[in-house]
Enzyme design. Structure first.
Site, mmCIF file in Angstrom:
data_model
loop_
_atom_site.group_PDB
_atom_site.id
_atom_site.type_symbol
_atom_site.label_atom_id
_atom_site.label_comp_id
_atom_site.label_asym_id
_atom_site.label_seq_id
_atom_site.Cartn_x
_atom_site.Cartn_y
_atom_site.Cartn_z
ATOM 1 N N PRO A 2 0.799 -1.197 0.000
ATOM 2 C CA PRO A 2 0.000 0.000 0.000
ATOM 3 C C PRO A 2 0.841 1.259 0.000
ATOM 4 O O PRO A 2 1.702 1.440 0.843
ATOM 5 C CB PRO A 2 -0.787 -0.108 1.293
ATOM 6 C CG PRO A 2 -0.282 -1.298 2.003
ATOM 7 C CD PRO A 2 0.873 -1.817 1.281
ATOM 8 N N GLU A 3 0.554 2.106 -0.944
ATOM 9 C CA GLU A 3 1.060 3.468 -0.909
ATOM 10 C C GLU A 3 -0.167 4.356 -0.793
ATOM 11 O O GLU A 3 -1.261 3.845 -0.536
ATOM 12 C CB GLU A 3 1.883 3.760 -2.173
ATOM 13 C CG GLU A 3 3.080 2.810 -2.301
ATOM 14 C CD GLU A 3 3.971 3.103 -3.496
ATOM 15 O OE1 GLU A 3 4.005 4.264 -3.951
ATOM 16 O OE2 GLU A 3 4.633 2.173 -3.972
ATOM 17 N N LYS A 57 0.575 7.295 4.560
ATOM 18 C CA LYS A 57 0.167 5.886 4.535
ATOM 19 C C LYS A 57 -0.429 5.456 5.873
ATOM 20 O O LYS A 57 -0.664 4.271 6.093
ATOM 21 C CB LYS A 57 1.382 5.005 4.204
ATOM 22 C CG LYS A 57 2.049 5.376 2.872
ATOM 23 C CD LYS A 57 3.350 4.620 2.674
ATOM 24 C CE LYS A 57 4.184 5.265 1.583
ATOM 25 N NZ LYS A 57 5.539 4.678 1.508
ATOM 26 N N ARG A 109 3.051 -10.762 6.543
ATOM 27 C CA ARG A 109 4.419 -10.481 6.962
ATOM 28 C C ARG A 109 4.480 -9.662 8.250
ATOM 29 O O ARG A 109 5.565 -9.492 8.806
ATOM 30 C CB ARG A 109 5.174 -9.765 5.840
ATOM 31 C CG ARG A 109 5.371 -10.664 4.639
ATOM 32 C CD ARG A 109 5.971 -9.922 3.464
ATOM 33 N NE ARG A 109 7.375 -9.612 3.673
ATOM 34 C CZ ARG A 109 8.141 -9.046 2.740
ATOM 35 N NH1 ARG A 109 7.636 -8.740 1.568
ATOM 36 N NH2 ARG A 109 9.388 -8.792 3.001
ATOM 37 N N ARG A 257 16.283 0.357 -2.587
ATOM 38 C CA ARG A 257 15.094 -0.117 -3.291
ATOM 39 C C ARG A 257 15.382 -0.151 -4.776
ATOM 40 O O ARG A 257 16.202 0.621 -5.288
ATOM 41 C CB ARG A 257 13.909 0.828 -3.043
ATOM 42 C CG ARG A 257 13.706 1.231 -1.605
ATOM 43 C CD ARG A 257 13.379 0.073 -0.708
ATOM 44 N NE ARG A 257 12.132 -0.579 -1.068
ATOM 45 C CZ ARG A 257 10.924 -0.134 -0.728
ATOM 46 N NH1 ARG A 257 10.807 0.959 -0.014
ATOM 47 N NH2 ARG A 257 9.846 -0.790 -1.081
#
Length: 281
Positions: A2-3, A57, A109, A257
């Site tokens: 999710p962003e 977020k 996770r 990233r």
DNA sequence: GATAATGTTGGAAG
DNA sequence: TCTTCCAACATTAT
């Protein structure tokens, strides 16, 4: 995964699911999503959802009676609505509503977070109070973007993902916005012209709008779940043709990233010579 | 089996 | 002190 757009869709779904209903029981498993927070206070939540605000977020829930909850989806968290009795995989916390539905916070996770706190205290939680401007909730002009990001000495994409400068963009949408703006991810923020800031702010808006359209619907849809094709312009397309010019999309590691970009549509003009990377020990 | 994945944090290293 | 880097978190998918 999710962003900003995905979290905003989660917020809208939750508001809809709670509309006119009451939370009759909240309960959560003893997992690391609570980190140091007091898990037992999660079960004190009840009644109507008076407001649900998104900052970047983060989701800030305010329930009847002044009780509140900070939520973050992490990498794999999502809210889903099921009927009472359904066993939801990776369910970590649950809201039981008075209409027979159960809203699960499911997160395999467990990178997500939940922190119960008085509703009035949510905005001053450490992780929330430092957040930068939210492009969707606060609006964003080219000047505001420049003021927030232009002073960073990190590569442009890394600076865009800095939640204290701008709240909400993550790895995918930062890359997408830079592609739309035709800016190389390694540009120095201080080197952008006012025209480039304008392009970038429009690109950020377009990226968020696209993300909202892409994600809207009853169920959260993430890239790896039943998604037949990659909906993004450059993200995840390394080696494939650029959707605009056909040049092979490239990728490299930036700020830990993976960054995707088109070398032709996002020229390196204004990029400092890449620093020689120290070899690993 | 190895690798990488949409996020954040904390600690080590520079 | 500040900045940068990297592992860690836990699981799935390629």
């Amino acid at each position: 995964m999710p962003e900003l757009p995905e979290v905003e869709i989660a917020r809208r779904n939750l508001v809809r699911w709670f509309d006119g209903r009451r939370l009759v029981r909240a309960e959560a498993d003893d997992t690391r999503i609570f980190r140091g927070a007091e898990r037992q206070r999660f079960s004190e939540l009840s009644g109507r959802l008076e407001s649900l605000v998104r900052r970047g977020k983060y989701l800030l829930f305010a329930f009847e009676g002044g009780r509140g909850l900070m939520g973050h989806l992490g990498m794999t968290g999502k809210f889903v609505r099921r009927t009472e009795g359904h066993v939801e995989p990776y369910s970590r916390a649950r809201f039981h509503l008075d209409d027979g539905h159960v809203i699960h916070f499911s997160d395999p996770r467990m990178f997500g977070r939940m922190e119960p706190a008085p509703a009035a205290a949510l905005r001053v939680l450490d992780s929330v109070k430092l957040l930068g401007r939210d492009p969707l909730a606060d609006g964003l002009t080219a000047g505001q973007l420049q003021a927030a990001v232009g002073s960073s000495r990190k590569p442009l994409k890394v600076a865009l993902m800095d939640q204290e400068r701008l709240a909400g963009l993550g790895n995918i949408h930062a890359a997408e916005a830079l592609f739309r703006a035709g800016l190389h991810p390694s540009r120095e923020p201080g080197s952008l012209t006012s025209d480039e800031w304008k392009r970038l702010v429009q690109a950020i808006r377009a990226t968020i709008d696209f993300g909202l359209k892409e994600q809207e619907g009853e169920e959260p849809v993430y890239l790896e779940e039943g998604r037949s094709e990659n909906p993004f312009l450059v993200y995840g397309r390394a080696g494939g043709p650029c959707s605009q010019c056909g040049t092979a999309v490239e990728s490299f590691t930036q700020g830990g990233r993976t960054t995707h970009f088109c070398p032709k549509c996002q020229p390196r003009s204004g990029v400092h010579a890449p620093k020689p990377r120290a070899g690993k020990r």
